[in-house]
Enzyme design. Structure first.
Site, mmCIF file in Angstrom:
data_model
loop_
_atom_site.group_PDB
_atom_site.id
_atom_site.type_symbol
_atom_site.label_atom_id
_atom_site.label_comp_id
_atom_site.label_asym_id
_atom_site.label_seq_id
_atom_site.Cartn_x
_atom_site.Cartn_y
_atom_site.Cartn_z
ATOM 1 N N ASP A 262 50.419 45.576 42.466
ATOM 2 C CA ASP A 262 49.870 44.330 41.913
ATOM 3 C C ASP A 262 50.138 44.258 40.415
ATOM 4 O O ASP A 262 49.237 43.982 39.623
ATOM 5 C CB ASP A 262 48.373 44.236 42.199
ATOM 6 N N ALA B 166 40.431 41.290 43.535
ATOM 7 C CA ALA B 166 39.984 42.654 43.790
ATOM 8 C C ALA B 166 38.522 42.866 43.434
ATOM 9 O O ALA B 166 37.951 43.897 43.773
ATOM 10 C CB ALA B 166 40.848 43.649 43.016
ATOM 11 N N GLY B 167 37.894 41.903 42.736
ATOM 12 C CA GLY B 167 36.498 42.071 42.407
ATOM 13 C C GLY B 167 36.124 41.407 41.100
ATOM 14 O O GLY B 167 36.935 40.734 40.455
ATOM 15 N N GLY C 82 35.549 38.966 33.740
ATOM 16 C CA GLY C 82 36.735 38.673 34.538
ATOM 17 C C GLY C 82 36.421 38.642 36.014
ATOM 18 O O GLY C 82 35.529 39.350 36.499
ATOM 19 N N LYS D 223 33.860 47.438 37.357
ATOM 20 C CA LYS D 223 34.408 46.533 38.368
ATOM 21 C C LYS D 223 33.644 46.716 39.670
ATOM 22 O O LYS D 223 33.578 47.817 40.220
ATOM 23 C CB LYS D 223 35.894 46.792 38.604
ATOM 24 N N GLY E 159 38.596 38.338 39.915
ATOM 25 C CA GLY E 159 39.889 38.367 40.579
ATOM 26 C C GLY E 159 39.723 38.676 42.041
ATOM 27 O O GLY E 159 38.599 38.876 42.545
#
Length: 1023
Positions: free
Chosen positions: A842, A726-727, A722, A743, A724
């Site tokens: 979020d 944020a990372g 994944g 992450k 996004g």
């Protein structure tokens, strides 16, 4: 031990006192070494235990060698008369770490108290070798794994309390062998499977707590053999496949029976009437049917009876008259019919009466409240008639009166104006008349007054209006008249003031904006005259302003520009004249406005988006999408407070702006050069220092059998699962087979570890323990990069699953509903059970992850904000969140609180119901899913058009879907004050299933809504 004697004296005389002093130092050192050698085995075991614990508050500071042979003087240690350790009392010391196997060396231990810490890891089986143990309390920790199977060896054990840990697997099956066990608490864990039938064989058990697990299967009737049992807790998160065993009628010693919210079916056994010692019976939030057995009236010691949120029917049985000790009676959200028996008004100890959402008719007992103890009363959503009793507040303890949505008539009792304990009065949608009681708006604790949709008349009493707590006042749709009193400004906490559709007249008092907390003001549909007060600019927190359908004259004051958060403005159907102030286009928050049907003229301001209907009925308006303005008028807005500039003036202004910009750029470049020349050595040295790679540090928030190097090995392109804002997220398989998600935070680089609060907040988030929140296992960082280590969720995110064509068939209605409820529980924990509360900031479908069984877990706290529980919003330096999910007030004002999360959750619910993303091209330009759904539900068949056909079609219960849609609309209300709390959201979503009745989508070939469905039922929550 060496004892100084004649020999030492001779040495002193021969060599002097300096030699004697040196000799004494040697002796003292020798004595210390001897002392360490003679510390008892138990003391050494405790020191070994301490080495596996973290003690941030230094409670165990004196656990060290101090020259004594036993640890009996250490903190938390109790010894017997022969200096053996018999008690270990380490509760509520904020300890972390694991429990060492060295605990098994304390062979004489009788009492073990470790509650209210943050201990992790498995529970050592060595505890079972301490055969003298009588008391074990390890509640409210983070112990995990399967519960040790050898605890049945503790044949002296009387108390075993393991509440609120993380144990998994089946319930320990052989504990019943312990003949002395009196208290067994296994609740608040993750035990699964069925309850062993052997649990009915405990010889001395008085307390059994199995609540808050994941237990399934039938409830064994053998539990009815526990004739000494006094307290039984079996509900909450468990989901049994049976009803209440009739054998429970044999538990004649039972004092408390709590089986709320655990999937019970069938009827209430009449055998429960034999439980004569029972003082608490909780069966709420189940699927029970039938009537209340008359035998319940035999439980004469009953103080609390909660049967709410079931499918019970019939009348409230007269046999309940014998329950004279009853303090709480909750039968709400069932199908009870008939009247409220008069004897309920005579119950001498009754404090709480909840009967709302039934089919009750007839009057409210006139004597209700005369017992002097009534505190909370909710009879709303029935068909009650008659008048409101006069003596509801006779005891001055009444806090809530909720009688809305009935057929009540007559006046509001004057005595309520003297009820100093009253905080909520909700009487809307009845046929009440008379006047507003004098003093009602001056009560010291009143926070909400709702009397809308009645026939109340007369003025708002001006004599006493100074309530310090009143935040919500709705007098809409009545026959109130006279002028609005100037004293209305004496309500400092008022957020919503709604008096639409009455007969108020005269000018709008400028004092109305002395209410500094005012957020929503609706004076529409009255007979107000005069001008709009320029003092409206003092309403700095106003978000919604509706003056429509009055007789207002004069011009619209340009001072409205100074209301920074205004996003809704309706001035339609008045007699306003002049121009629409061009300054209004400066209000970036203003998204909904209506100036129609006035006498306005001139050019309309340059609003970014608008509907032509907002200006109709003003033939002299021009510009924009209307008819062109005459040559001597321009649609362009002037600078605030200035005239239009034309010709050379405009060119001169452009030249000046360009010149100033060029000069500023030159100054900036010169300044940067000078700065670099002066500080170049420091800058270069900084980057040389930062280029040095720091070692990695692994911080664990639970038991982690891995190293920093293993975590780093995960950071490979082929492991990415994944990406996004944020990372980037990687899947990692550790050497021991454990799978984690790692992450790598975005924006890492030089100095990223110094992020002003990351460490403090990540420590707090690492302590979150909830079944519906992705668990942060640890973090790994060096000077340049931060890595977060989470538990792995094999089914990915809800967003991926929902919007992926090949995988969406897994999301049938039941799965979607369960995901909604579980995600709501996770957010509710953040908002209501964390201190300080945590605002996620979020919330979106991609941040709701699904485990192997499609259980939902709220994830990604990269933007989370910790709030002190002040009830106030906090201002952010920039917008954080994802487009389509951001609450209106957050996007415009940068002010955020938990209500921002609730708006985002409403969007997620709409995604679940519609299968569409928050922003789709089919919605139209500038239209998001919230606006699209609101438009679609205006028609009967449009409601069905929004639903995702992939939910399953046949068998999808329309009634349940509509209830969830209603919750979604409430959550996504424009005004934060109109949104429910997450605790309310959980309750409303949980209500969907117990009240599930009615048709499915397959009940009609054309999938049309049933005739009983009214779209306005949903539209009401959009106003």
């Amino acid at each position: 031990m060496l004892v100084p004697g004649a020999g030492m004296v001779k040495v002193a005389r021969r060599n002097g006192w300096s030699h004697l002093f040196l000799f004494m130092i040697v002796v003292a050192h020798a004595m210390e070494m001897v002392a360490s050698d003679i510390l008892s085995e138990e003391g050494l075991a405790l020191l070994a235990m301490k080495s596996s614990l973290a003690d941030p508050q230094n409670h165990l500071e004196n656990w060290k060698l101090n020259g004594t042979a036993t640890p009996c003087l250490w903190s938390g240690i109790a010894c017997n008369n022969v200096s053996s350790v018999v008690g270990l009392y380490l509760g509520n010391m904020n300890l972390t770490g694991t429990l060492s196997v060295d605990l098994g060396r304390l062979k004489n231990l009788v009492n073990l108290s470790l509650e209210l810490n943050n201990l992790t890891g498995p529970l050592p089986g060595e505890i079972a070798t301490l055969v003298k143990l009588q008391y074990v309390n390890i509640s409210n920790n983070d112990f995990e794994g399967v519960f040790p199977s050898n605890f049945s060896q503790l044949q002296s054990l009387q108390v075993l309390d393991c509440f609120n840990n993380n144990f998994v697997g089946p319930l320990p099956g052989d504990l019943w062998i312990i003949a002395t066990l009196e208290h067994l608490s296994l609740g608040g864990n993750y035990f699964e499977g069925s309850i062993p039938s052997q649990y009915g064989s405990f010889a001395a058990l008085k307390y059994l707590g199995l609540n808050g697990n994941s237990l399934t299967g039938p409830i064994p009737p053998e539990l009815g053999k526990l004739q000494g049992l006094q307290e039984l807790y079996m509900g909450y998160y468990n989901n049994y496949s049976s009803g209440i065993p009739s054998t429970f009628g044999n538990l004649t010693s039972l004092v408390r029976l709590d089986m709320g919210r655990c999937g019970l079916t069938g009827t209430i056994p009449p055998e429960l009437g034999k439980l004569g010692n029972l003082d608490t019976l909780f069966l709420q939030l189940n699927n029970l049917v039938g009537v209340i057995p008359v035998q319940i009236g035999n439980i004469v010691n009953l103080q609390s009876l909660d049967l709410s949120y079931n499918n019970l029917s019939g009348i409230i049985p007269p046999a309940l008259i014998y329950l004279q000790k009853l303090e709480l009676l909750s039968l709400m959200s069932n199908n009870f019919e008939g009247g409220i028996p008069d004897f309920i008004g005579d119950m001498p100890n009754l404090q709480v009466l909840y009967l709302w959402a039934n089919k009750l008719t007839g009057p409210i007992p006139e004597q209700l409240g005369r017992n002097m103890n009534l505190t909370l009363l909710d009879l709303s959503s029935n068909a009650l008639n008659g008048t409101i009793p006069n003596d509801l507040c006779a005891g001055q303890k009444l806090e809530w009166v909720i009688l809305k949505d009935n057929q009540l008539s007559g006046p509001i009792p004057e005595n309520l104006g003297n009820c100093i304990s009253l905080s909520k009065l909700r009487l809307s949608n009845n046929a009440l008349n008379g006047s507003i009681p004098l003093g009602l708006l001056g009560l010291p604790n009143i926070s909400m007054v709702e009397i809308q949709m009645n026939q109340v008349m007369g003025p708002i009493p001006s004599e006493i209006i100074d309530s310090p707590q009143l935040s919500y006042l709705d007098f809409s749709n009545n026959n109130l008249s006279s002028k609005l009193p100037e004293s209305i400004g004496n309500l400092p906490s008022l957020q919503s003031f709604l008096i639409a559709n009455n007969h108020f007249e005269g000018p709008i008092p400028p004092q109305i904006c002395d209410m500094q907390s005012l957020n929503k003001l609706d004076l529409s549909g009255n007979e107000f005259t005069g001008t709009i007060p320029v003092e409206m600019s003092n309403c700095k927190k106003l978000g919604s302003l509706d003056f429509s359908r009055n007789g207002l004259t004069g011009e619209i004051p340009f001072q409205v520009e100074y209301i920074p958060d205004l996003f809704f403005l309706n001035l339609s159907r008045n007699q306003l004249s002049g121009r629409i102030p061009p300054q209004l286009q400066m209000l970036q928050t203003l998204t909904v406005f209506d100036f129609s049907y006035n006498n306005l003229s001139g050019p309309i301001p340059h609003f970014d988006t608008y509907n032509v209907s907002a200006f109709e009925g003003n033939p002299l308006l021009c510009g924009g999408l209307l008819q062109p303005c005459p040559a001597n008028e321009s649609g362009a807005a002037p600078d605030p407070g200035s005239h239009h500039r034309k010709g050379k003036g405009t060119n001169l202004l452009a030249w000046l702006v360009g010149a100033l910009f060029s000069a500023a750029l030159v100054v900036l470049l010169v300044g940067m050069c000078c700065f670099f020349r002066k500080y170049r050595w420091h800058i270069c040295n900084y980057f040389r220092r930062e280029s040095t790679t720091r070692p990695w540090k692994l911080t664990a928030f639970s038991r982690l059998d891995l190293t920093a190097s293993q975590v780093l090995d995960c950071l490979d392109e082929e492991n990415i699962i994944g990406r996004g804002g944020a990372g980037t997220v990687y899947k990692g398989v550790m050497s021991n087979g454990q799978i984690v998600a790692v992450k790598r935070l975005a924006g890492e680089g030089k100095g990223a570890a110094h992020d002003h609060g990351f460490s403090a907040e990540i420590q707090t988030l690492g302590k979150i323990r909830h079944r519906n929140i992705v668990r942060l296992l640890g973090c790994c960082s060096n000077h340049e990069t931060n890595l977060l280590i989470y538990e792995y969720m094999p089914n990915g995110s809800l967003g991926e699953l929902l919007h992926s064509k090949e995988r969406s068939e897994k999301l049938d209605w039941e799965t979607r509903y369960n995901i909604a409820v579980q995600a709501a529980h996770g957010l509710c924990y953040l908002h209501h059970d964390c201190s300080p509360l945590i605002v996620h900031r979020d919330v979106k479908s991609n941040n709701i992850l699904l485990d192997s069984t499609f259980q939902a877990h709220v994830a990604d706290f990269g933007l989370a904000k910790l709030f002190q529980d002040t009830g106030k919003s906090e201002s952010m330096s920039s917008i954080a969140g994802s487009y389509g999910y951001i609450a209106p007030e957050y996007a415009y004002t940068l002010k955020v609180n938990e209500k921002s999360d609730i708006y985002s959750f409403g969007v997620v619910l709409m995604e679940l119901l519609t299968g569409k993303r928050p922003i789709e091209t089919e919605f139209g330009d500038g239209v998001d899913i919230v606006q699209w759904v609101r438009r679609k539900i205006q028609t009967k068949d449009g409601v069905l058009d929004v639903l995702d056909p992939r939910m399953g079609g046949v068998g999808v219960p329309l009634q349940e879907v509509m209830l969830v849609l209603r919750v979604a609309l409430l959550c996504s209300s424009d005004l934060p004050v109109d949104r429910p709390t997450m605790r309310d959201v959980v309750q409303m979503l949980s209500d969907v299933k117990p009240k599930s009745k009615g048709g499915s989508l397959a009940d009609s070939r054309e999938l049309s809504a049933p005739d009983s469905f009214k779209p306005q039922d949903l539209r009401l929550v959009c106003v």
